[in-house]
Design a protein around this motif. Structure first.
Motif, short mmCIF file in Angstrom:
data_model
loop_
_atom_site.label_atom_id
_atom_site.label_comp_id
_atom_site.label_asym_id
_atom_site.label_seq_id
_atom_site.Cartn_x
_atom_site.Cartn_y
_atom_site.Cartn_z
N THR A 76 38.16 41.77 45.39
CA THR A 76 37.85 42.41 44.11
C THR A 76 39.05 43.27 43.72
O THR A 76 39.53 44.08 44.51
N VAL A 77 39.51 43.08 42.50
CA VAL A 77 40.60 43.88 41.93
C VAL A 77 39.99 44.64 40.76
O VAL A 77 39.34 44.05 39.90
N ARG A 100 44.65 37.89 24.54
CA ARG A 100 44.15 36.86 25.45
C ARG A 100 43.89 37.36 26.87
O ARG A 100 43.49 36.59 27.73
N GLY A 101 44.14 38.62 27.12
CA GLY A 101 44.09 39.14 28.48
C GLY A 101 42.78 38.92 29.21
O GLY A 101 42.75 38.38 30.32
N LEU A 102 41.66 39.34 28.61
CA LEU A 102 40.36 39.18 29.29
C LEU A 102 39.96 37.71 29.40
O LEU A 102 39.36 37.30 30.39
N ALA A 103 40.29 36.91 28.40
CA ALA A 103 40.00 35.48 28.48
C ALA A 103 40.81 34.84 29.61
O ALA A 103 40.31 33.96 30.33
N LEU A 104 42.03 35.29 29.78
CA LEU A 104 42.87 34.78 30.86
C LEU A 104 42.29 35.18 32.22
O LEU A 104 42.23 34.35 33.15
N ILE A 105 41.83 36.42 32.34
CA ILE A 105 41.20 36.88 33.59
C ILE A 105 39.95 36.05 33.87
O ILE A 105 39.72 35.63 35.01
N ALA A 106 39.15 35.81 32.83
CA ALA A 106 37.95 34.99 33.02
C ALA A 106 38.31 33.59 33.50
O ALA A 106 37.59 32.99 34.30
N ALA A 107 39.42 33.06 33.03
CA ALA A 107 39.83 31.70 33.40
C ALA A 107 40.31 31.58 34.84
O ALA A 107 40.08 30.56 35.49
N VAL A 108 40.97 32.61 35.38
CA VAL A 108 41.54 32.49 36.72
C VAL A 108 40.67 33.13 37.81
O VAL A 108 40.96 32.97 38.99
N GLU A 110 36.75 34.21 39.66
CA GLU A 110 35.37 33.72 39.85
C GLU A 110 34.41 34.47 38.93
O GLU A 110 33.48 33.89 38.40
N SER A 111 34.64 35.77 38.80
CA SER A 111 33.79 36.59 37.93
C SER A 111 34.59 37.82 37.52
O SER A 111 35.60 38.16 38.13
N TRP A 112 34.13 38.46 36.46
CA TRP A 112 34.76 39.69 36.01
C TRP A 112 33.73 40.50 35.24
O TRP A 112 32.68 39.99 34.86
N GLY A 113 34.03 41.77 35.02
CA GLY A 113 33.10 42.60 34.28
C GLY A 113 33.64 43.99 34.03
O GLY A 113 34.77 44.31 34.40
N VAL A 114 32.79 44.80 33.40
CA VAL A 114 33.13 46.18 33.05
C VAL A 114 31.97 47.06 33.47
O VAL A 114 30.81 46.71 33.23
N ARG A 115 32.28 48.19 34.09
CA ARG A 115 31.25 49.19 34.45
C ARG A 115 31.62 50.50 33.77
O ARG A 115 32.69 51.06 34.05
N PRO A 116 30.78 51.01 32.89
CA PRO A 116 31.06 52.32 32.30
C PRO A 116 30.95 53.41 33.38
O PRO A 116 30.15 53.30 34.30
N GLN A 117 31.76 54.44 33.24
CA GLN A 117 31.73 55.59 34.13
C GLN A 117 31.38 56.84 33.33
O GLN A 117 32.08 57.86 33.42
N VAL A 124 37.19 48.11 34.94
CA VAL A 124 37.25 46.69 34.62
C VAL A 124 37.67 46.00 35.91
O VAL A 124 38.64 46.42 36.56
N TRP A 125 36.94 44.94 36.30
CA TRP A 125 37.17 44.31 37.60
C TRP A 125 37.11 42.79 37.48
O TRP A 125 36.58 42.25 36.51
N PHE A 126 37.67 42.13 38.49
CA PHE A 126 37.52 40.68 38.64
C PHE A 126 37.52 40.33 40.11
O PHE A 126 37.99 41.12 40.95
N THR A 127 36.95 39.18 40.44
CA THR A 127 36.88 38.75 41.84
C THR A 127 37.55 37.39 42.00
O THR A 127 37.59 36.57 41.08
#
Length: 177
Positions: A76-77, A100-108, A110-117, A124-127
């Motif tokens: 997880t990054v 295109r940044g988030l779409a690119l992250i979604a493409a490469v 397995e999953s990604w998302g956002v958690r409000p703090q 913002v994370w991706f796995t």
């Protein structure tokens, strides 16, 4: 048995272009150290996109924290910044130079998302899967008939313990079929 259940690395920085390049190199080196070389390109691309978003959009400051964590078979990054506004995936036109940044992250990933703090920002994370790639087995070795010069001769010598005679017989396979 779990031999190395978790590995963790954190970097705090100002999301400035020169620092983004440095963090990209740090992430790459850390993954090399963890023997996760196949994940370097996607992880470095993803962290670059997330840090670029902080640089371009985050307010009131550009201070952020990058975390990479390997937990069992999942890397997880994540990037935590101080702007509570949540990012959205945009449709970029063919000639657009951004968006295109988030779409690119979604493409490469397995999953990604956002958690409000709360009022203190967001994460913002991706796995990425850290399972080793499935490698093909080497071809099954060919089996050849044995000769008298080889370690497994084609004939075997048997002994008759009662009368002391020895007889040479053809070797037989222990495998039926």
């Amino acid at each position: 048995m779990i031999s190395k259940p978790s590995r963790h690395c954190t970097v705090e920085l100002q999301a400035l272009p020169s620092r983004i390049r440095q963090v990209r190199r740090i992430v790459s080196a850390q993954l090399r150290y963890w023997h996760l070389d196949p994940l370097i390109d996607h992880a470095a691309l993803g962290v670059t996109e997330l840090l670029t978003n902080v640089h371009r959009h985050a307010e009131p400051d550009k201070l952020c924290t990058v975390e990479i964590e390997l937990l069992l078979d999942r890397l997880t990054v994540s990037v935590h910044d101080h702007d509570p506004r949540l990012p959205t995936v945009q449709e970029a036109g063919l000639s657009a130079t951004a968006g295109r940044g988030l779409a690119l992250i979604a493409a490469v990933s397995e999953s990604w998302g956002v958690r409000p703090q709360g009022e203190s920002g967001k994460i913002v994370w991706f796995t990425l899967s850290a399972l080793p790639p499935v490698l093909p087995l080497p071809p099954y070795p060919a089996v050849y008939a044995a000769t008298a010069d080889e370690p497994f001769p084609a004939a075997a010598v048997t002994a008759d313990a009662q009368n002391g005679t020895r007889e040479r017989t053809a070797a037989r396979s222990a495998v039926a079929g």
